[in-house]
Design a protein around this motif. Sequence first.
Motif, PDB file in Angstrom:
ATOM      1  N   UNK A 113       0.955 -10.178  -3.507  1.00 14.24           N
ATOM      2  CA  UNK A 113       1.262  -8.790  -2.793  1.00 14.24           C
ATOM      3  C   UNK A 113      -0.114  -8.041  -3.807  1.00 14.24           C
ATOM      4  N   UNK A 114      -0.175  -8.022  -4.874  1.00  7.72           N
ATOM      5  CA  UNK A 114      -0.480  -6.900  -5.283  1.00  7.72           C
ATOM      6  C   UNK A 114      -1.755  -6.972  -4.820  1.00  7.72           C
ATOM      7  N   UNK A 115      -3.139  -7.518  -4.280  1.00  6.01           N
ATOM      8  CA  UNK A 115      -4.212  -8.113  -4.387  1.00  6.01           C
ATOM      9  C   UNK A 115      -4.094  -8.072  -2.887  1.00  6.01           C
ATOM     10  N   UNK A 116      -2.763  -7.937  -1.755  1.00  5.25           N
ATOM     11  CA  UNK A 116      -3.092  -7.501  -0.317  1.00  5.25           C
ATOM     12  C   UNK A 116      -3.065  -6.240  -0.604  1.00  5.25           C
ATOM     13  N   UNK A 117      -2.492  -4.881  -1.395  1.00  4.30           N
ATOM     14  CA  UNK A 117      -2.193  -4.093  -1.582  1.00  4.30           C
ATOM     15  C   UNK A 117      -3.732  -2.833  -2.239  1.00  4.30           C
ATOM     16  N   UNK A 118      -4.066  -3.704  -2.454  1.00  4.14           N
ATOM     17  CA  UNK A 118      -5.364  -3.482  -3.244  1.00  4.14           C
ATOM     18  C   UNK A 118      -6.976  -3.359  -2.371  1.00  4.14           C
ATOM     19  N   UNK A 119      -6.397  -4.162  -1.311  1.00  3.70           N
ATOM     20  CA  UNK A 119      -7.591  -4.057  -0.688  1.00  3.70           C
ATOM     21  C   UNK A 119      -7.693  -2.652   0.360  1.00  3.70           C
TER      22      UNK A 119
ATOM     23  N   UNK B  23      -8.721   3.009  -2.391  1.00  2.00           N
ATOM     24  CA  UNK B  23     -10.152   3.561  -2.188  1.00  2.00           C
ATOM     25  C   UNK B  23     -11.842   3.597  -2.822  1.00  2.00           C
ATOM     26  N   UNK B  24     -11.447   3.505  -4.257  1.00  2.00           N
ATOM     27  CA  UNK B  24     -12.452   2.979  -5.164  1.00  2.00           C
ATOM     28  C   UNK B  24     -13.465   1.475  -4.528  1.00  2.00           C
ATOM     29  N   UNK B  25     -14.297   1.613  -3.789  1.00  2.00           N
ATOM     30  CA  UNK B  25     -14.700   0.661  -3.228  1.00  2.00           C
ATOM     31  C   UNK B  25     -14.826  -0.555  -4.153  1.00  2.00           C
ATOM     32  N   UNK B  26     -15.587  -0.190  -5.811  1.00  2.00           N
ATOM     33  CA  UNK B  26     -15.779  -1.734  -6.787  1.00  2.00           C
ATOM     34  C   UNK B  26     -14.149  -2.116  -6.742  1.00  2.00           C
ATOM     35  N   UNK B  27     -13.090  -1.416  -6.698  1.00  2.00           N
ATOM     36  CA  UNK B  27     -11.670  -1.972  -6.746  1.00  2.00           C
ATOM     37  C   UNK B  27     -11.322  -3.322  -5.266  1.00  2.00           C
ATOM     38  N   UNK B  28     -11.955  -2.518  -4.386  1.00  2.00           N
ATOM     39  CA  UNK B  28     -11.322  -3.380  -3.039  1.00  2.00           C
ATOM     40  C   UNK B  28     -12.086  -4.428  -3.163  1.00  2.00           C
ATOM     41  N   UNK B  29     -13.434  -4.915  -3.398  1.00  2.00           N
ATOM     42  CA  UNK B  29     -14.275  -5.756  -4.038  1.00  2.00           C
ATOM     43  C   UNK B  29     -14.016  -6.775  -4.678  1.00  2.00           C
ATOM     44  N   UNK B  30     -13.619  -5.995  -5.542  1.00  2.00           N
ATOM     45  CA  UNK B  30     -12.801  -7.245  -6.663  1.00  2.00           C
ATOM     46  C   UNK B  30     -11.761  -7.855  -5.584  1.00  2.00           C
ATOM     47  N   UNK B  31     -10.774  -7.181  -5.482  1.00  2.00           N
ATOM     48  CA  UNK B  31      -9.477  -7.834  -5.169  1.00  2.00           C
ATOM     49  C   UNK B  31      -9.615  -8.912  -4.011  1.00  2.00           C
ATOM     50  N   UNK B  32     -10.594  -8.615  -3.478  1.00  2.00           N
ATOM     51  CA  UNK B  32     -11.335  -9.394  -2.477  1.00  2.00           C
ATOM     52  C   UNK B  32     -12.049 -10.961  -2.956  1.00  2.00           C
ATOM     53  N   UNK B  33     -13.303 -10.571  -3.891  1.00  2.00           N
ATOM     54  CA  UNK B  33     -12.958 -11.658  -5.262  1.00  2.00           C
ATOM     55  C   UNK B  33     -11.785 -12.341  -4.882  1.00  2.00           C
ATOM     56  N   UNK B  34     -11.024 -12.019  -5.854  1.00  2.00           N
ATOM     57  CA  UNK B  34      -9.743 -11.932  -6.519  1.00  2.00           C
ATOM     58  C   UNK B  34      -9.385 -13.235  -5.589  1.00  2.00           C
ATOM     59  N   UNK B  35      -9.287 -12.832  -3.900  1.00  2.00           N
ATOM     60  CA  UNK B  35      -8.560 -13.120  -3.411  1.00  2.00           C
ATOM     61  C   UNK B  35      -9.205 -14.380  -2.595  1.00  2.00           C
TER      62      UNK B  35
END
Length: 52
Positions: A3-9, A12-24
């Motif tokens: 659930x935390x990864x899904x919310x982080x998608x 607004x910060x691109x690096x955070x979105x990319x990091x969550x995508x890699x982790x997922x």
Amino acid sequence: MLPLLLVSFLDQVVADREGSECAARAMMSQLNAQGVKLVLPSLLKGLEDKVW
């Protein structure tokens, strides 16, 4: 964790979105059949959310 990864998608910060995508991707690639059964309800619930 999922659930935390899904919310982080939605971050607004691109690096955070990319990091969550890699982790997922890493997490999903290691799932066995039992893991899929546990994760699927969260994913289906997320699809019903208007924010997605």
